[in-house]
Write an enzyme that holds these catalytic residues in place. Structure first.
Site, PDB file in Angstrom:
ATOM      1  CG  HIS A 166      64.971   0.337   4.093  1.00 45.55           C
ATOM      2  ND1 HIS A 166      64.759   1.092   2.963  1.00 45.55           N
ATOM      3  CD2 HIS A 166      63.736  -0.256   4.528  1.00 45.55           C
ATOM      4  CE1 HIS A 166      63.465   1.265   2.817  1.00 45.55           C
ATOM      5  NE2 HIS A 166      62.833   0.423   3.671  1.00 45.55           N
ATOM      6  CE  LYS A 288      76.348   4.092   5.098  1.00 49.86           C
ATOM      7  NZ  LYS A 288      75.331   3.834   4.030  1.00 49.86           N
ATOM      8  CG  ASP A 382      75.266   1.093   2.025  1.00 49.55           C
ATOM      9  OD1 ASP A 382      74.471   1.055   2.387  1.00 49.55           O
ATOM     10  OD2 ASP A 382      75.996   2.085   1.642  1.00 49.55           O
ATOM     11  CG  LEU A 386      69.037   5.161  -1.160  1.00 50.75           C
ATOM     12  CD1 LEU A 386      68.032   5.955  -0.666  1.00 50.75           C
ATOM     13  CD2 LEU A 386      68.502   4.544  -2.716  1.00 50.75           C
ATOM     14  CB  VAL A 387      75.515   8.217  -1.928  1.00 48.39           C
ATOM     15  CG1 VAL A 387      76.399   9.256  -2.408  1.00 48.39           C
ATOM     16  CG2 VAL A 387      74.880   8.739  -0.725  1.00 48.39           C
ATOM     17  CB  ALA A 388      75.543   4.652  -6.149  1.00 45.61           C
ATOM     18  CE  LYS A 389      69.581   2.513  -7.124  1.00 45.85           C
ATOM     19  NZ  LYS A 389      68.361   1.692  -7.081  1.00 45.85           N
TER      20      LYS A 389
HETATM   21  P1  ADQ Z   1      71.774   4.899   4.783  1.00 53.50           P
HETATM   22  O1  ADQ Z   1      72.837   3.793   5.400  1.00 53.50           O
HETATM   23  O2  ADQ Z   1      71.505   6.099   5.491  1.00 53.50           O
HETATM   24  O3  ADQ Z   1      70.617   4.115   4.519  1.00 53.50           O
HETATM   25  P2  ADQ Z   1      72.241   5.894   1.873  1.00 53.50           P
HETATM   26  O4  ADQ Z   1      71.250   4.814   1.097  1.00 53.50           O
HETATM   27  O5  ADQ Z   1      73.340   6.336   1.275  1.00 53.50           O
HETATM   28  O6  ADQ Z   1      72.661   5.209   3.382  1.00 53.50           O
HETATM   29  O7  ADQ Z   1      71.420   7.120   2.017  1.00 53.50           O
HETATM   30  C1  ADQ Z   1      71.888   8.406   2.700  1.00 53.50           C
HETATM   31  C2  ADQ Z   1      71.139   9.643   2.350  1.00 53.50           C
HETATM   32  O8  ADQ Z   1      71.547  10.467   3.272  1.00 53.50           O
HETATM   33  C3  ADQ Z   1      71.174   9.980   0.845  1.00 53.50           C
HETATM   34  O9  ADQ Z   1      69.968  10.005   0.563  1.00 53.50           O
HETATM   35  C4  ADQ Z   1      72.117  11.154   1.013  1.00 53.50           C
HETATM   36  O10 ADQ Z   1      71.649  12.000  -0.050  1.00 53.50           O
HETATM   37  C5  ADQ Z   1      71.642  11.402   2.180  1.00 53.50           C
HETATM   38  N1  ADQ Z   1      73.000  12.390   2.723  1.00 53.50           N
HETATM   39  C6  ADQ Z   1      74.457  11.674   2.890  1.00 53.50           C
HETATM   40  N2  ADQ Z   1      74.944  12.557   3.447  1.00 53.50           N
HETATM   41  C7  ADQ Z   1      74.650  13.729   3.544  1.00 53.50           C
HETATM   42  C8  ADQ Z   1      74.952  15.051   4.036  1.00 53.50           C
HETATM   43  N3  ADQ Z   1      76.028  15.372   4.257  1.00 53.50           N
HETATM   44  N4  ADQ Z   1      74.090  15.995   4.075  1.00 53.50           N
HETATM   45  C9  ADQ Z   1      72.732  15.718   3.596  1.00 53.50           C
HETATM   46  N5  ADQ Z   1      72.396  14.353   3.411  1.00 53.50           N
HETATM   47  C10 ADQ Z   1      73.237  13.479   3.228  1.00 53.50           C
HETATM   48  C11 ADQ Z   1      70.075   2.635   4.708  1.00 53.50           C
HETATM   49  C12 ADQ Z   1      70.634   1.517   4.209  1.00 53.50           C
HETATM   50  C13 ADQ Z   1      71.219   1.731   2.672  1.00 53.50           C
HETATM   51  C14 ADQ Z   1      69.791   2.108   1.932  1.00 53.50           C
HETATM   52  C15 ADQ Z   1      69.115   3.063   2.499  1.00 53.50           C
HETATM   53  C16 ADQ Z   1      67.658   2.794   1.712  1.00 53.50           C
HETATM   54  O11 ADQ Z   1      71.872   1.472   5.168  1.00 53.50           O
HETATM   55  O12 ADQ Z   1      71.975   0.728   2.290  1.00 53.50           O
HETATM   56  O13 ADQ Z   1      70.338   2.125   0.556  1.00 53.50           O
HETATM   57  O14 ADQ Z   1      68.615   2.850   3.709  1.00 53.50           O
HETATM   58  O15 ADQ Z   1      66.989   1.689   1.753  1.00 53.50           O
END
Ligand code: ADQ
Length: 735
Positions: A166, A288, A382, A386-389
């Site tokens: 990931h 980040k 990164d 997934l936030v972008a999506k």
């Molecule tokens: P992450 O580094 O955790 O994941 P990301 O893909 O952006 O990064 O996922 C974050 C998740 O946390 C999102 O679903 C978001 O909605 C949730 N989130 C963020 N802030 C929040 C908040 N304040 N309250 C509640 N929820 C919150 C790792 C890798 C990424 C990769 C993913 C999936 O680092 O690059 O995209 O795995 O493979």
């Protein structure tokens, strides 16, 4: 049916202590949702840690928890506090995480943590080995479990293992720094299929494999000691419908029903019609780019005073790894920057940065996505993001702009976002200005494209494609071993050869008789090849034909002194030895509705590629797509089309950065069949290395000896691994 098991550091449930024991709480994260659909569908287990240290639990409690989880098809891997410290917080998060994200200065090279990492990985593997049976599939997730694939494979080679990373896989120059690089790669290479978010990570991985293990790599297939291992990219998606529907429903609520956050946001907008919100959401992690983002926002405030009092940055940071020193320092830096900006540009009625250091309930998250004009996503590295999506999925009215770092995997899929370098404060400040002043029409157009794409490739589709690819590689592996020409198989083929009275032998040229050359005109026959062909031709019982995609002038020139038959341009031209050139044609196009969806799927997975429709052909163009990735996709597409083209009487032609599917009537199979017509041959043999040769393999009469050169899928009966093997085979025929 063969089962599919999931292995991840965490189970898809967490535990909450209640008066009468522990209660299970279902995780709602994207991965948990996507994977749950997979392992339940295939009757498998999910193997992982429960989230509670084993030394906090009495044997009775631990049994009760295991039992409860087992009812949900979850198998626990018990881990003590010390193990979590050394395996998870230690080796995973202080060694692999920083290194793979290019933060080499933060890497901790503790041998103690490494030993624990190995031990804990072995414990995960042991649990898998208890539940997985021969023929089952196992899908292992992420950087905490890099050694698990090999630990499973070495004990149970008949279990098919998939692995998905990931986070990024770094360039070889960074990966090699790690003292345990060989062991980690070996662990990963236990998998049959390795998945990455984007092609760059896959490319880095393959390059490390080539350099450290010296295995031959053909496109994205690794030929490792009698096994074929495949690497591919699968950009992870989200549960699109969940964000879309929640977003629609929260906005329909009456004022009384709305959340406190929602009401606050509305109040904010009501004070002035030109107020704008910029949203930033991540775990508080040094990858980040949060301080850089704040500095860029400060730069924006500095440059564009007309936005003072009108624009607010909502910054959500989820607490993460708070005990680690680098994270504590980061938190301090962020706190100070927020204070500095608010102190400089704020007043009683206006706070430029709203900073929340906590997790948010799902609904609030969606409200923020829905109500923010701009999403500012600027990681330094990164894997995907997934936030972008999620932002895209939540934009009900299709407005909104994403300012996105080129360092996030997701940037490859989001050409419609404003792409920036996360360190370049000026560029980000300009991008913010552009986003905030972008006309609504343009916003809607860009968002429309994004939504279409992100919706199509959801987390379910992603998981489904990975599982399909796993099945596929299993089939390729089996097929290769079954069809390989061993000494005893050669003995049988040779016996038939010796006993035959009249033989027809069809030989493809490039990739079969001669290895490929960068410049095709330099792939001339050498003395060894002439000698082999002349020996075959000397036998009166043999009718030998070169059957190739090449033009007739080249082949005519190269084989001027050899008494051989030639079929050129995939069967357009045919010349028997001593005779004249002849040709044949024929067309229809009712096959198009069957082939078009296949091409569309490749357009989805290969950003930049498109389909052109002509009267009698469909063309997939990939000149504008990423060059190396599209080559791999092109190969896959041809592979996939193989099954369809035979039945539909089509042919596939490869041009410069295009693959064209057109009505059949001309191909090597038809040409070969025409050639043998009324020939009374009692021994037919065809050899070739690529998809155009498949026509021969499929269409020659039963009993023909068809030999594929290479390990790819084929309908030939046999396989040889290389040009050298072909030459040796031909030399030994009749001996
Ligand atoms: P992450 O580094 O955790 O994941 P990301 O893909 O952006 O990064 O996922 C974050 C998740 O946390 C999102 O679903 C978001 O909605 C949730 N989130 C963020 N802030 C929040 C908040 N304040 N309250 C509640 N929820 C919150 C790792 C890798 C990424 C990769 C993913 C999936 O680092 O690059 O995209 O795995 O493979």
């Amino acid at each position: 049916m063969s089962k599919l098991h999931i292995v991840a550091n965490r189970l898809p449930y967490s535990l909450k202590k209640e008066a009468d024991g522990y209660e299970l709480i279902e995780s709602v994260g994207g991965l948990a949702t996507g994977m749950k659909s997979v392992y339940t569908e295939y009757g498998g287990k999910w193997i992982g840690w429960s989230g509670v240290n084993s030394d906090e639990l009495s044997p009775k409690e631990s049994d009760a928890i295991d039992q409860k989880l087992l009812e949900k098809s979850c198998v626990t891997v018990p881990l003590s506090e010390q193990e979590i410290l050394e395996y998870y917080e230690g080796f995973s998060n202080k060694t692999v995480w920083p290194l793979f994200h290019y933060f080499t200065q933060y890497v901790d090279y503790s041998p103690v943590n490494w030993e624990t990492y190995k031990r804990v990985n072995q414990r995960f593997a042991d649990r898998v080995l208890e539940v997985a049976e021969d023929g089952d599939r196992v899908w292992v997730h992420d950087y905490q479990l890099l050694l698990v694939p090999e630990m499973i494979k070495s004990k149970k080679p008949n279990v098919t293992v998939g692995f998905f990373l990931h986070i990024p896989f770094p360039s070889y120059e960074v990966f090699r720094i790690l003292p345990w690089r060989m062991e980690l790669l070996k662990g990963m290479l236990g998998a049959d299929l390795l998945g990455f978010h984007i092609y760059d990570y896959e490319r880095h991985f393959l390059s490390s494999v080539r350099r450290l293990y010296g295995y031959e790599i053909a496109f994205n297939e690794i030929h490792a000691d009698n096994r074929i291992i495949k690497a591919d990219s699968f950009p992870m998606g989200i549960d699109y419908a969940k964000f879309k529907n929640t977003s629609a429903s929260v906005m329909q609520k009456t004022i009384q029903e709305r959340s406190e956050l929602h009401k606050e946001l509305e109040k904010y907008f009501m004070t002035s019609p030109d107020r704008r919100l910029i949203l930033s959401i991540d775990r508080l992690d040094y990858t980040k780019g949060i301080p850089q983002r704040l500095k860029a926002f400060r730069k924006f405030m500095e440059k564009y005073p007309e936005f003072h009092g009108k624009v607010t940055l909502v910054m959500l940071a989820v607490p993460s790894r708070g005990q680690v020193e680098e994270y504590m320092m980061l938190k301090k830096e962020v706190d100070e920057l927020v204070g500095n900006i608010n102190g400089t540009y704020g007043n009683i009625n206006y706070t430029p940065v709203w900073y929340f250091y906590r997790a948010m309930p799902f609904e609030n998250l969606v409200e923020l996505y829905n109500m923010s004009d701009v999403a500012l996503i600027t990681p330094l590295r990164d894997g995907m993001n997934l936030v972008a999506k999620e932002y895209v999925a939540s934009r009900g009215n299709q407005t909104g702009v994403i300012v996105l770092s080129e360092m996030a995997g997701v940037a490859k899929e989001m050409g419609e976002a404003i792409i920036i370098n996360p360190i370049n404060e000026d560029e980000i400040a300009e991008a913010l200005h552009r986003a905030l002043t972008m006309p609504l029409d343009e916003q809607k157009q860009r968002m429309g494209y994004l939504q279409e794409r992100i919706q199509r490739y959801s987390v379910y589709k992603w998981a489904g494609e990975f599982v399909d690819a796993l099945e596929n590689v299993k089939r390729i592996q089996k097929e290769f071993l079954v069809k390989k020409i061993t000494n005893s198989v050669f003995g049988e083929i040779n016996k038939r050869y010796v006993n035959a009275a009249k033989r027809a032998i069809f030989l493809d040229y490039d990739g079969t008789l001669t290895a490929f050359h960068k410049n095709p005109q330099e792939a001339t026959p050498n003395d060894e090849l002439y000698e082999i062909l002349n020996k075959l031709l000397a036998d009166q019982k043999n009718t030998v034909t070169i059957i190739s995609g090449r033009d007739r002038y080249t082949l005519e020139k190269w084989f001027a002194d050899v008494p051989i038959n030639l079929i050129c341009e995939h069967g357009v031209w045919l010349r028997k030895h001593g005779g004249e050139w002849q040709t044949l044609t024929n067309v229809n196009n009712d096959w198009m509705p069957v082939i078009r969806p296949v091409l569309e799927r490749f357009v989805d997975r290969t950003p930049g590629s498109f389909i052109e429709e002509k009267n009698y052909s469909l063309v997939w163009h990939y000149r504008k797509a990423e060059p190396e990735q599209s080559l791999i996709r092109a190969n896959e597409l041809k592979d996939e089309l193989l099954d369809l083209v035979g039945n539909l009487n089509l042919e596939i032609m490869e041009g410069s950065k295009v693959i064209e599917v057109k009505s059949g009537g001309i191909n090597k199979g038809i040409a070969a069949n025409q050639f043998i017509h009324n020939g009374n041959f009692d021994y037919l043999m065809a050899m070739g290395d690529d998809w155009t040769d498949e026509y021969m393999f499929k269409e020659l009469p039963d009993g023909a000896i068809t030999i594929k050169v290479g390990i790819q899928r084929t309908s030939a009966n046999y396989k040889l691994e290389s040009v050298d093997a072909v030459r040796k085979f031909l030399r030994n025929l009749g001996e």
